[in-house]
Scaffold this motif. Structure first.
Motif, PDB file in Angstrom:
ATOM      1  N   GLU A 124       0.848  -1.370  -0.159  1.00 58.56           N
ATOM      2  CA  GLU A 124       0.068  -0.131  -0.075  1.00 58.56           C
ATOM      3  C   GLU A 124       0.626   1.336  -0.003  1.00 58.56           C
ATOM      4  OE1 GLU A 124      -2.783  -0.147   3.131  1.00 58.56           O
ATOM      5  OE2 GLU A 124      -3.860  -1.922   2.641  1.00 58.56           O
ATOM      6  N   GLN A 125       1.951   1.253   0.674  1.00 53.57           N
ATOM      7  CA  GLN A 125       2.774   2.525   0.457  1.00 53.57           C
ATOM      8  C   GLN A 125       4.317   1.953   0.256  1.00 53.57           C
ATOM      9  OE1 GLN A 125       1.682   5.226   1.519  1.00 53.57           O
ATOM     10  NE2 GLN A 125      -0.412   4.905   2.585  1.00 53.57           N
ATOM     11  N   SER A 126       4.976   2.946  -0.465  1.00 57.96           N
ATOM     12  CA  SER A 126       6.104   2.684  -0.774  1.00 57.96           C
ATOM     13  C   SER A 126       7.049   2.756   0.466  1.00 57.96           C
ATOM     14  CB  SER A 126       6.680   3.820  -1.877  1.00 57.96           C
ATOM     15  OG  SER A 126       5.863   3.745  -2.978  1.00 57.96           O
ATOM     16  N   VAL A 127       6.803   3.770   1.219  1.00 54.96           N
ATOM     17  CA  VAL A 127       7.717   3.819   2.368  1.00 54.96           C
ATOM     18  C   VAL A 127       6.800   3.433   3.569  1.00 54.96           C
ATOM     19  CG1 VAL A 127       8.908   5.475   3.789  1.00 54.96           C
ATOM     20  CG2 VAL A 127       8.671   5.747   1.321  1.00 54.96           C
ATOM     21  N   ILE A 128       7.690   2.625   4.344  1.00 54.81           N
ATOM     22  CA  ILE A 128       7.029   2.013   5.649  1.00 54.81           C
ATOM     23  C   ILE A 128       7.825   2.230   6.786  1.00 54.81           C
ATOM     24  CG2 ILE A 128       5.725   0.307   4.241  1.00 54.81           C
ATOM     25  CD1 ILE A 128       8.018  -1.745   5.436  1.00 54.81           C
ATOM     26  N   ARG A 129       7.169   2.331   7.948  1.00 58.23           N
ATOM     27  CA  ARG A 129       7.936   2.348   9.205  1.00 58.23           C
ATOM     28  C   ARG A 129       8.469   0.929   9.671  1.00 58.23           C
ATOM     29  NH1 ARG A 129       3.209   4.380  12.908  1.00 58.23           N
ATOM     30  NH2 ARG A 129       2.502   2.485  11.997  1.00 58.23           N
ATOM     31  N   LEU A 130       9.524   1.030  10.718  1.00 59.32           N
ATOM     32  CA  LEU A 130       9.833  -0.194  11.071  1.00 59.32           C
ATOM     33  C   LEU A 130       8.564  -0.835  11.913  1.00 59.32           C
ATOM     34  CD1 LEU A 130      12.073  -1.951  12.090  1.00 59.32           C
ATOM     35  CD2 LEU A 130      12.395  -0.563  14.161  1.00 59.32           C
ATOM     36  N   GLN A 131       7.761  -0.271  12.531  1.00 58.94           N
ATOM     37  CA  GLN A 131       6.515  -0.902  13.131  1.00 58.94           C
ATOM     38  C   GLN A 131       5.750  -1.797  11.865  1.00 58.94           C
ATOM     39  OE1 GLN A 131       7.531   2.013  13.614  1.00 58.94           O
ATOM     40  NE2 GLN A 131       5.972   3.287  14.470  1.00 58.94           N
ATOM     41  N   ASP A 132       5.639  -1.054  10.852  1.00 56.40           N
ATOM     42  CA  ASP A 132       4.815  -1.612   9.763  1.00 56.40           C
ATOM     43  C   ASP A 132       5.548  -3.125   9.295  1.00 56.40           C
ATOM     44  OD1 ASP A 132       2.993   0.310   9.727  1.00 56.40           O
ATOM     45  OD2 ASP A 132       4.473   1.634   8.343  1.00 56.40           O
ATOM     46  N   ALA A 133       6.799  -2.954   9.195  1.00 61.07           N
ATOM     47  CA  ALA A 133       7.686  -4.299   8.923  1.00 61.07           C
ATOM     48  C   ALA A 133       7.249  -5.390   9.901  1.00 61.07           C
ATOM     49  CB  ALA A 133       9.058  -3.995   8.992  1.00 61.07           C
ATOM     50  N   TYR A 134       7.417  -5.150  11.125  1.00 61.33           N
ATOM     51  CA  TYR A 134       6.912  -5.915  12.336  1.00 61.33           C
ATOM     52  C   TYR A 134       5.651  -6.622  12.127  1.00 61.33           C
ATOM     53  CZ  TYR A 134      10.848  -5.742  15.447  1.00 61.33           C
ATOM     54  OH  TYR A 134      12.284  -5.711  15.987  1.00 61.33           O
ATOM     55  N   LEU A 135       4.617  -5.633  11.847  1.00 60.01           N
ATOM     56  CA  LEU A 135       3.110  -5.962  11.539  1.00 60.01           C
ATOM     57  C   LEU A 135       3.086  -7.012  10.321  1.00 60.01           C
ATOM     58  CD1 LEU A 135       0.252  -5.838  12.132  1.00 60.01           C
ATOM     59  CD2 LEU A 135       0.164  -3.782  10.694  1.00 60.01           C
ATOM     60  N   ALA A 136       3.816  -6.826   9.261  1.00 64.56           N
ATOM     61  CA  ALA A 136       3.721  -7.664   8.236  1.00 64.56           C
ATOM     62  C   ALA A 136       4.357  -8.996   8.391  1.00 64.56           C
ATOM     63  CB  ALA A 136       4.690  -7.120   6.939  1.00 64.56           C
ATOM     64  N   VAL A 137       5.493  -9.099   9.226  1.00 64.44           N
ATOM     65  CA  VAL A 137       6.044 -10.150   9.555  1.00 64.44           C
ATOM     66  C   VAL A 137       5.175 -11.159  10.635  1.00 64.44           C
ATOM     67  CG1 VAL A 137       7.869 -11.598  10.565  1.00 64.44           C
ATOM     68  CG2 VAL A 137       8.327  -9.635   9.296  1.00 64.44           C
ATOM     69  N   ALA A 138       4.551 -10.569  11.403  1.00 67.07           N
ATOM     70  CA  ALA A 138       3.622 -10.983  12.427  1.00 67.07           C
ATOM     71  C   ALA A 138       2.425 -11.575  11.835  1.00 67.07           C
ATOM     72  CB  ALA A 138       3.334  -9.804  13.489  1.00 67.07           C
ATOM     73  N   ARG A 139       1.929 -10.914  10.890  1.00 68.01           N
ATOM     74  CA  ARG A 139       0.555 -11.405  10.047  1.00 68.01           C
ATOM     75  C   ARG A 139       0.977 -12.619   9.573  1.00 68.01           C
ATOM     76  NH1 ARG A 139      -1.952  -5.728   7.970  1.00 68.01           N
ATOM     77  NH2 ARG A 139      -3.216  -5.416   9.782  1.00 68.01           N
ATOM     78  N   SER A 140       2.134 -12.807   8.879  1.00 68.99           N
ATOM     79  CA  SER A 140       2.582 -14.035   8.210  1.00 68.99           C
ATOM     80  C   SER A 140       2.826 -15.036   9.008  1.00 68.99           C
ATOM     81  CB  SER A 140       3.888 -13.726   7.188  1.00 68.99           C
ATOM     82  OG  SER A 140       4.288 -15.037   6.679  1.00 68.99           O
ATOM     83  N   ALA A 141       3.706 -14.777  10.409  1.00 68.17           N
ATOM     84  CA  ALA A 141       3.918 -15.807  11.430  1.00 68.17           C
ATOM     85  C   ALA A 141       2.743 -16.387  12.052  1.00 68.17           C
ATOM     86  CB  ALA A 141       4.662 -15.171  12.534  1.00 68.17           C
ATOM     87  N   GLN A 142       1.307 -15.793  11.993  1.00 64.84           N
ATOM     88  CA  GLN A 142       0.359 -16.325  12.216  1.00 64.84           C
ATOM     89  C   GLN A 142       0.313 -17.706  11.664  1.00 64.84           C
ATOM     90  OE1 GLN A 142      -3.251 -13.904  12.314  1.00 64.84           O
ATOM     91  NE2 GLN A 142      -1.805 -12.057  13.170  1.00 64.84           N
ATOM     92  N   GLN A 143       0.154 -17.767  10.444  1.00 66.05           N
ATOM     93  CA  GLN A 143      -0.354 -18.782   9.610  1.00 66.05           C
ATOM     94  C   GLN A 143       0.746 -19.996   9.479  1.00 66.05           C
ATOM     95  OE1 GLN A 143      -2.039 -17.716   5.493  1.00 66.05           O
ATOM     96  NE2 GLN A 143      -1.848 -15.585   6.012  1.00 66.05           N
ATOM     97  N   HIS A 144       2.131 -19.365   9.536  1.00 66.25           N
ATOM     98  CA  HIS A 144       3.176 -20.481   9.607  1.00 66.25           C
ATOM     99  C   HIS A 144       3.721 -20.979  10.856  1.00 66.25           C
ATOM    100  CE1 HIS A 144       3.503 -19.790   5.167  1.00 66.25           C
ATOM    101  NE2 HIS A 144       3.128 -18.589   5.192  1.00 66.25           N
ATOM    102  N   GLY A 145       3.003 -20.597  11.981  1.00 64.21           N
ATOM    103  CA  GLY A 145       3.533 -21.209  13.232  1.00 64.21           C
ATOM    104  C   GLY A 145       4.886 -20.788  13.907  1.00 64.21           C
ATOM    105  N   HIS A 146       5.057 -19.487  13.693  1.00 62.73           N
ATOM    106  CA  HIS A 146       6.347 -18.805  14.276  1.00 62.73           C
ATOM    107  C   HIS A 146       6.164 -18.206  15.467  1.00 62.73           C
ATOM    108  CE1 HIS A 146       9.169 -19.834  11.028  1.00 62.73           C
ATOM    109  NE2 HIS A 146       8.154 -20.063  10.490  1.00 62.73           N
TER     110      HIS A 146
END
Length: 833
Positions: A314-336
């Motif tokens: 959605e945004q070309s520029v993201i904050r550090l917390q946005d990176a954490y959110l993207a990883v956390a959402r993926s981790a939900q599905q993959h068991g991390h």
């Protein structure tokens, strides 16, 4: 889901907490949490005396931990963690042991989120007025688990009260700087959701994931929807009688919504009641057990490339917390777990898959991907290449006749700005025309069309929205299409842009990826591109900022004089909102009694609709438009307006329930004859346009169970849709109630009357400028005191008006990666010099 509120009354939480809650009723006793609590010797269950001391700024022994400890100390903030409705259904349906396990899963997930916030967002204030900020050693938190909503419907959730005190690393204490907690809120919610997902998997539940959340597989969706709608139904009933959340004695169901506190909770009785209701639904405890598996699904590798693409989707520029959110959402599905999330983010930063760009004004670290930086650099190179083409320059003596023609037809001259804009846009292969909302850009565009057609070029138009396409055609005569349709035709070879001047209207709403793609076609055909819009209005939903960046780098013609509003003061106010000087604009509105304060969100909603309704009755020949920032708020306004119209007999009582698809999300609506509706998808075969507003003239049930709905469109057309045809693959109909609009969808509209804006603190300079400039007459603003007071304490509405102005002045328009790349290059040059 994580919501945040100010702690107003400490007794609300402590009074519900009971040691023997399973026998005597009440909610479980509160628990201390956070490193700060441990440092104060606070562990386990909460003692009332310690609790009162902590939240008034004192240590358990009564010694002050900060300046101004005492009655005037700001208690802190209520971070309320709530799982999806299916988890609450499982909690209500389970036996004693399963409920205990789900309680522990919820507690573990909340503690993980607190630990995450301590690591990334626990900042203490120091110095006079808290001007200095420094990392805190931890947080002091109290956890109160609740089983039900205020309406006593099943809703497992935890109130995490974060005290407004925190330890520093030098062993001193101070108050916390809450804006860091707010800015990391979504990331903390991602950590909570992930931890809860892993706990549920351990308990044997299989999860189904959507874009931002998950549900327990096997728990019927209709049961979740039923319990989600109960509170909403009470809210509509409350709104129908025109009261807000401080009202009293208007019926038992409505009283539940107006209480200041949750009524006494009898857990055994509630669980018995819910169990009986779920039995009646045909969902027994055995059915719940059947959804559980014998073993947990294995952990799978995180899809790093997909995570990166989602992070910058959605945004070309993201904050550090946005990176954490993207990883956390993926981790939900993959068991991390959380440790894996932290390690993955650090890996992305260290191996160059996320490139640091600098910091924003709020000191947030900013990043993008190498692919996104490369795409935007190519976009800028393309724009420079187009602007170097000189074969589109039209001599002045050939431009003036077009201006004369427009003036003769209209009976009045173009302004100096409009005339200069026409000349300025007839020069190169890429020209930009920016104009204020209501400034008359369209008249200049019509003159440009005449100029280039006389010079032998074909002039075509393109817009993101079909409604904007129709307006461009109607007001300028330029043959136009949506950008999506143009791309489809170009890709199929059904059209080309040879000897063409392409006018891209509302160009700020096109993302950099699509603009990059369009420029490739324009360059290949040797065509000219004109970008028309305004960079101070709302940008593209995805990857915005290109219009502003290209205007700054390559230049733009500008039309700055506002013409739309009838009164001079109103035009001045719009200009002030536009440039980020909101206070005088709000003061002028306040002087004209157009600022309306309320003590709750519901009070605002009721008053917005009441003012709109009264205006419509008194001014039947003028337009009135209700605006809100989100679809949730728009639907609340629409439901309230619909209830009023049904009570008056203007809308029928069929109440046909339909599952709909609106703004890329599912929504449920009831429809009746007379309802105002909005179509939400283009269907060229059926001549149906996204954004079309109209009224239902008839509803017929077909033999196959679908409905034939007749619609009188506002543009005069008689339309007809079938709910089994104008829908997605899952049968969700492309239609919504249309009594109100989002601010974003209103951009480009002119209202020949008054507008009524439901404000929320997420509305920044661009959204307030758009919302506050649609009207020809007056714009009413409605604001919730409690939402404003969450940010800081206020003694009166004048102080709140100052804070409101600060919020409205925020420039949070999306930035391109090139903004920071160029800034960094300039800084390096200065350092070398």
């Amino acid at each position: 889901m994580l919501s945040v509120n100010k702690i107003n009354d400490l007794t609300y939480y402590s009074n519900l907490a009971k040691e023997d809650y399973y026998l005597a009723g009440g909610e479980p006793p509160g628990l201390w949490a956070g490193t700060g609590a441990t440092m104060l010797g606070l562990r386990g269950q909460i003692d009332t005396a310690d609790y009162q001391n902590i939240y008034t700024g004192f240590a358990p022994d009564g010694s002050p931990l900060c300046e101004r400890a005492g009655e005037n100390h700001r208690h802190g903030f209520d971070f309320c963690f709530s799982p999806s409705k299916s988890v609450s259904v499982a909690f209500a349906r389970g036996n004693f042991e399963l409920r205990r396990q789900l309680q522990q899963a919820q507690l573990h997930a909340v503690r993980e989120a607190i630990s995450f916030m301590e690591t990334h967002a626990a900042i203490s204030r120091r110095g006079k007025d808290g001007v200095y900020h420094e990392q805190s050693a931890g947080l002091v938190a109290s956890l109160f688990e609740h089983s039900s909503s205020r309406e006593q419907q099943m809703q497992l959730h935890t109130h995490c009260l974060i005290a407004n005190i925190a330890p520093r690393f030098d062993d001193s204490w101070g108050t916390i700087e809450s804006r860091y907690l707010f800015s990391w809120r979504k990331a903390a919610d991602g950590i909570y959701q992930n931890a809860l997902a892993q706990q549920l998997k351990t308990l044997g539940f299989k999860l189904e994931f959507n874009q931002h959340a998950f549900e327990i597989a096997g728990i019927p969706q209709h049961i979740c929807e039923y319990y989600s709608k109960r509170a909403a139904a009470i809210g509509v009933a409350l709104a129908l009688v025109g009261v807000d959340s401080s009202a009293s004695a208007i019926g038992d169901a409505i009283k539940l919504s107006t209480r200041e506190h949750k009524q006494a909770v009898d857990r055994p009785a509630l669980f018995q009641k819910w169990s009986q209701e779920l039995d009646d639904f045909g969902f027994t405890f055995e059915d719940l057990q059947a959804t559980r598996q014998n073993k947990r699904e294995p952990t799978t590798p995180l899809p790093i490339q997909a995570i990166l693409e989602n992070a910058v989707a959605e945004q070309s520029v993201i904050r550090l917390q946005d990176a954490y959110l993207a990883v956390a959402r993926s981790a939900q599905q993959h068991g991390h777990d959380r440790d894996s999330i932290e390690q993955t983010v650090m890996q992305l930063l260290t191996d160059g898959q996320l490139v640091e760009l600098g910091r924003d004004e709020a000191k947030n670290l900013l990043f993008s991907t190498p692919a996104m930086i490369r795409l935007e650099q190519e976009l800028f190179t393309q724009a420079q290449q187009l602007q170097q083409q000189s074969n589109f320059a039209i001599p002045t003596e050939q431009v003036q006749p077009a201006i004369d023609k427009i003036e003769a037809r209209n009976g009045f001259p173009l302004s100096k700005e409009q005339a200069q804009a026409v000349h300025a846009v007839c020069l190169t292969g890429l020209d930009v025309l920016q104009g204020v909302a209501g400034g008359g850009k369209t008249t200049s565009v019509e003159a440009i069309k005449i100029v280039y057609e006389h010079a032998g070029f074909q002039v075509r138009g393109a817009c993101i929205a079909k409604s904007a396409v129709n307006q461009l055609k109607r007001e300028t005569g330029i043959q136009s299409s949506t950008l999506a349709k143009l791309f489809d035709q170009l890709e199929r070879g059904q059209t080309n842009l040879a000897k063409t001047v392409l006018v891209l209207d509302e160009a700020g709403q096109i993302g950099s990826k699509d603009l990059h793609k369009l420029m490739q076609y324009v360059i290949k055909a040797g065509a000219k591109l004109i970008l028309v819009g305004e960079d101070k209005q709302l940008n593209a939903i995805n990857h915005g900022g290109s219009l502003r960046f290209l205007s700054e780098q390559l230049g733009t013609a500008r039309i700055e004089t506002i013409r739309r509003q009838r009164d001079k003061w109103a035009r001045e106010a719009v200009q002030q909102l536009r440039v980020g000087n909101a206070l005088p604009a709000l003061q002028a509105h306040d002087q004209h009694k157009l600022i309306h304060w309320h003590d709750s969100k519901l009070g605002c909603i009721v008053d917005v609709v009441n003012h709109w309704h009264s205006y419509q009755q008194l001014n039947p020949n003028k337009q009135g438009l209700m605006l809100a920032n989100t679809w949730e708020q728009v639907n609340q306004l629409s439901n309230r307006a619909r209830a009023l119209y049904q009570a008056e007999g203007k809308v029928g009582q069929e109440n046909i329930p339909l599952k709909c698809w609106v703004a890329d999300r599912p929504m449920d609506f009831d429809f009746s004859t007379g309802d105002r509706i909005k179509l939400t998808r283009n269907d060229y075969r059926r001549n149906l346009t996204n954004g079309t507003l109209g009224s239902i003239t008839g509803i017929e049930r077909l033999r196959n169970g679908a409905y034939q709905i007749g619609i009188k469109a506002d543009d005069g057309r008689d339309l007809s849709i079938r709910t089994d045809e104008y829908c997605d693959d899952h049968g969700k109909v492309y239609m919504a109630l249309g009594y109100a609009m989002t601010v974003y969808s209103s951009q480009g509209s002119t209202v020949n009357g008054n507008t009524f804006v439901l404000y929320n603190p997420q509305m920044d300079r661009a959204s307030c400028y758009v919302a506050g400039s649609r009207h020809k007459f007056y714009c009413h603003w409605f604001a919730d005191r409690t939402a404003i007071d969450l940010l800081e304490e206020h003694g009166n509405d004048q102080e709140r008006l100052n804070t409101l102005a600060t919020l409205m002045n925020r420039d949070s328009q999306p930035q391109m990666t090139l903004d920071y790349v160029h800034k960094n290059e300039q800084q390096e040059t200065l350092e070398i010099a």
